[in-house]
Enzyme design. Structure first.
Site, PDB file in Angstrom:
ATOM      1  N   GLU A   1      -5.069  -4.602  10.782  1.00 47.44           N
ATOM      2  CA  GLU A   1      -4.220  -3.677  10.563  1.00 47.44           C
ATOM      3  C   GLU A   1      -3.683  -2.808  11.811  1.00 47.44           C
ATOM      4  O   GLU A   1      -4.792  -1.755  12.313  1.00 47.44           O
ATOM      5  CB  GLU A   1      -4.328  -2.666   9.745  1.00 47.44           C
ATOM      6  CG  GLU A   1      -3.562  -3.475   8.258  1.00 47.44           C
ATOM      7  CD  GLU A   1      -2.850  -2.149   7.032  1.00 47.44           C
ATOM      8  OE1 GLU A   1      -1.999  -3.069   7.241  1.00 47.44           O
ATOM      9  OE2 GLU A   1      -3.325  -1.546   7.000  1.00 47.44           O
TER      10      GLU A   1
ATOM     11  N   ASN B   1       0.938  -1.076  -0.500  1.00 48.08           N
ATOM     12  CA  ASN B   1       0.053   0.161  -0.333  1.00 48.08           C
ATOM     13  C   ASN B   1       0.405   1.127  -0.171  1.00 48.08           C
ATOM     14  O   ASN B   1       1.481   1.583   0.806  1.00 48.08           O
ATOM     15  CB  ASN B   1      -0.902  -0.438   1.650  1.00 48.08           C
ATOM     16  CG  ASN B   1      -1.721   0.814   1.603  1.00 48.08           C
ATOM     17  OD1 ASN B   1      -1.643   2.065   0.635  1.00 48.08           O
ATOM     18  ND2 ASN B   1      -2.653   1.252   2.316  1.00 48.08           N
TER      19      ASN B   1
ATOM     20  N   HIS C   1      -9.448   1.001   5.192  1.00 46.04           N
ATOM     21  CA  HIS C   1      -7.818   1.367   5.899  1.00 46.04           C
ATOM     22  C   HIS C   1      -8.663   2.259   7.260  1.00 46.04           C
ATOM     23  O   HIS C   1      -9.071   3.281   7.295  1.00 46.04           O
ATOM     24  CB  HIS C   1      -7.593   1.945   4.849  1.00 46.04           C
ATOM     25  CG  HIS C   1      -5.352   1.879   5.737  1.00 46.04           C
ATOM     26  ND1 HIS C   1      -5.126   2.956   6.162  1.00 46.04           N
ATOM     27  CD2 HIS C   1      -4.419   1.226   4.769  1.00 46.04           C
ATOM     28  CE1 HIS C   1      -4.012   2.283   6.367  1.00 46.04           C
ATOM     29  NE2 HIS C   1      -3.861   1.753   5.969  1.00 46.04           N
TER      30      HIS C   1
HETATM   31  P1  13P Z   1       3.433   0.372   7.434  1.00 47.42           P
HETATM   32  O1  13P Z   1       3.589  -0.991   6.395  1.00 47.42           O
HETATM   33  O2  13P Z   1       3.789   1.432   7.235  1.00 47.42           O
HETATM   34  O3  13P Z   1       2.679   0.276   8.678  1.00 47.42           O
HETATM   35  O4  13P Z   1       2.206   0.881   6.771  1.00 47.42           O
HETATM   36  C1  13P Z   1       0.719  -0.643   6.857  1.00 47.42           C
HETATM   37  C2  13P Z   1      -0.228  -0.369   6.712  1.00 47.42           C
HETATM   38  O5  13P Z   1      -0.847   0.488   6.822  1.00 47.42           O
HETATM   39  C3  13P Z   1      -0.325  -0.959   5.319  1.00 47.42           C
HETATM   40  O6  13P Z   1      -1.990  -0.796   5.248  1.00 47.42           O
END
Ligand code: 13P
Length: 242
Positions: free
Chosen positions: A163, A8, A95
């Protein structure tokens, strides 16, 4: 199950960044090995160019968000049908940065996920607790509620990304036991064939350990997906599948 490693790019990437995908493909010796899948979700401005350029190398392209409607008077928004038209195969919805920056709740996320399915694409539906939720011992409850509210009832392919908000961009990650507990919990609520991604500070140094956890079927990678040299070892850290 074939692991899915998704990058992403968030609000990062200009035309010059396409060179990173070219160097990623060079590291793969021409194409992604067929025991894993790679999706790059660049900013919307790059979706069409990248989908056209990389259609032969097994790099799939995804959007980072979409509107719940197919078209209409929604200045600045983009629909799943438009992302499909541009060559995308996946769309991230829900997200935590969309939930926080744009006030998107579970009902909105579910409507967007349905729109993605209607357009014939695969939604990557994000869930995850805040630091306060986890400290209060409510991580499973919160994620359970988000799943109930954001995941459409469907036989079509969907992907879920866990996440934890406090792990995104911080360098912090849950313990392996906490990841295992959460992914087992999510698995109990979704069908066996649904791929469950872990996201939040996935880096080359922790990817192998995280991707070996039961019911972790891939990763959603932010910062470490921007440079080929950081992303390649993460893609290769996943145990292959079929
Ligand atoms: P990071 O890998 O930068 O922590 O971000 C994770 C994320 O939000 C992917 O959608």
């Amino acid at each position: 199950m074939k692991p899915l490693i998704a990058g992403n790019w968030k609000m990062n990437g200009l035309a010059a960044s396409i060179a990173q995908i070219e160097s990623l493909i060079a590291k793969f010796d021409g194409a992604v090995p067929d025991d894993r899948e790679v999706v790059i979700c660049p900013p919307a401005t790059l979706v069409a160019t990248m989908a056209t350029q990389f259609s032969d190398e097994a790099i799939q392209i995804g959007g980072q968000d979409c509107h719940a409607n197919t078209n209409g008077a929604h200045t600045g928004d983009i629909s799943a049908a438009m992302l499909s038209d541009a060559g995308a195969a996946f769309v991230i919805v829900g997200h935590s940065e969309r939930r926080a920056d744009h006030g998107e709740n579970d009902a909105i996320v579910k409507a967007k996920a349905k729109a993605v399915l209607l357009a014939g694409l695969t939604p990557i539906i994000c869930v995850g607790e805040t630091e306060a939720d986890r400290k209060a011992g409510r991580a499973l409850d919160i994620v359970g509620m988000q799943l109930d509210g954001s995941v459409p009832d469907t036989e079509d392919e969907i992907v879920i990304a866990y996440e934890p908000v406090w792990a995104i961009g911080t360098g912090l990650t849950p313990t392996i036991e906490d990841i295992a507990e959460m992914h087992n919990f999510i698995r109990s609520k979704v069908s066996q064939g649904t791929r469950l991604l872990y996201g939040g500070s996935v880096k080359a140094k922790n990817a192998e350990e995280i991707l070996a956890v039961a019911n972790v079927n891939g990763a959603l990678v932010g910062g470490a997906s921007l440079q080929a040299e950081d992303f390649y070892p993460i893609v290769m850290a996943a145990p292959g599948g079929s």
